[in-house]
Write a protein that holds these residues in place. Structure first.
Motif, mmCIF file in Angstrom:
data_model
loop_
_atom_site.group_PDB
_atom_site.id
_atom_site.type_symbol
_atom_site.label_atom_id
_atom_site.label_comp_id
_atom_site.label_asym_id
_atom_site.label_seq_id
_atom_site.Cartn_x
_atom_site.Cartn_y
_atom_site.Cartn_z
ATOM 1 N N TYR B 32 0.883 -1.161 0.000
ATOM 2 C CA TYR B 32 0.000 0.000 0.000
ATOM 3 C C TYR B 32 0.930 1.223 0.000
ATOM 4 O O TYR B 32 1.879 1.279 0.779
ATOM 5 C CB TYR B 32 -0.896 0.015 1.233
ATOM 6 C CG TYR B 32 -1.769 -1.209 1.350
ATOM 7 C CD1 TYR B 32 -1.621 -2.110 2.404
ATOM 8 C CD2 TYR B 32 -2.747 -1.483 0.397
ATOM 9 C CE1 TYR B 32 -2.420 -3.235 2.523
ATOM 10 C CE2 TYR B 32 -3.537 -2.615 0.506
ATOM 11 C CZ TYR B 32 -3.370 -3.482 1.569
ATOM 12 O OH TYR B 32 -4.157 -4.602 1.668
ATOM 13 N N GLY B 96 0.676 -5.247 3.852
ATOM 14 C CA GLY B 96 -0.290 -6.200 4.352
ATOM 15 C C GLY B 96 -0.878 -5.898 5.706
ATOM 16 O O GLY B 96 -1.496 -4.874 5.930
ATOM 17 N N SER B 97 -0.630 -6.783 6.631
ATOM 18 C CA SER B 97 -1.254 -6.688 7.934
ATOM 19 C C SER B 97 -0.536 -5.726 8.876
ATOM 20 O O SER B 97 -1.029 -5.454 9.964
ATOM 21 C CB SER B 97 -1.306 -8.067 8.588
ATOM 22 O OG SER B 97 0.013 -8.574 8.740
ATOM 23 N N SER B 98 0.612 -5.221 8.469
ATOM 24 C CA SER B 98 1.323 -4.282 9.335
ATOM 25 C C SER B 98 0.646 -2.926 9.303
ATOM 26 O O SER B 98 0.279 -2.429 8.242
ATOM 27 C CB SER B 98 2.774 -4.125 8.877
ATOM 28 O OG SER B 98 3.401 -3.078 9.585
#
Lengths: 114, 113
Positions: B32, B96-98
């Motif tokens: 992102y 991602g999930s970070s």
């Protein structure tokens, strides 16, 4: 929406004194970040919380720095004792849930330690 | 590990000229990507972001950026610079999930009359 609120906006203190910076995140956001910005080191992430729990404090420079988030609407960053090299602008940012979400920054607190 | 490189700590353009601020990233997963602007004595403000979908992203104040996976780039452009665009611009990447953002070192844009 008032955005992220930080206080004070400016703080001047003498070396050795305790300094407390405050942050109110955007309502409904569940992640909160503390950053430090200096000319020499740029923007550094100090610590971040998710759902009021500290997740990563690897950026906290040393034990003189501590951060708390007692509830979803308030966080503090404390420096005790303060040193001249702590002089910087400290930003708080918050983020909502979900992947790829942006962080919203507060106006910052400019700290000067003499 | 993720990283962001902004080429050029200072960019100077004439008013009305094209603005091009360069950003390259490294990421092991689809990233992102974000551009933030910081005006003097203010916090960072989001200009635009890329998450998924269309690779050309339009933001506020006439800025846009294009995600080029093959070049691992996310350069910021504006067709015609205004004096009010003078500020520091930061590129950032999140994986991602970070929830963490990895920021570049920033590019200061100067706009000459």
């Amino acid at each position: 929406d008032a955005g992220v609120i930080q206080s004070p906006r400016h703080e001047v203190t003498e070396m050795g004194q305790e300094v407390t910076l405050r942050c109110k995140p955007i309502s409904g956001h569940n992640s909160l970040f503390w950053y430090r910005q200096t000319m020499m080191r740029g923007l550094e992430l100090l610590i971040y919380f998710n759902n009021n729990v500290p997740i990563d404090d690897s950026g906290m420079p040393e034990d003189r720095f501590s951060a708390k988030m007692p509830n979803a609407s308030f966080s503090t960053l404390k420096i005790q004792p303060s040193e001249p090299r702590d002089s910087a602008v400290y930003f708080c940012a918050s983020r909502g849930q979900g992947l790829g979400g942006e962080q919203y920054f507060g106006p910052g607190t400019r700290l000067t330690v003499t | 590990a993720q990283s962001v490189t902004q080429l050029g700590s200072h960019v100077s353009v004439s008013e009305g000229a094209l603005v091009l601020l360069r950003c390259n990233y490294s990421s092991s997963v689809p990233p992102y990507l974000f551009w933030y602007v910081q005006y003097p004595n203010q916090g960072l403000q989001l200009l635009l972001k890329y998450t998924t979908g269309a690779t050309l992203v339009k933001g506020i104040n006439g800025f846009e950026a294009e995600f080029k996976k093959s070049e691992t780039s996310f350069h910021l452009t504006k067709p015609s610079a205004h004096m009010s665009d003078a500020a520091e611009y930061f590129c950032a990447v999140s994986e991602g999930s970070s929830y963490k953002l990895i920021f570049g070192s920033g590019t200061r844009l100067l706009v000459r009359p």
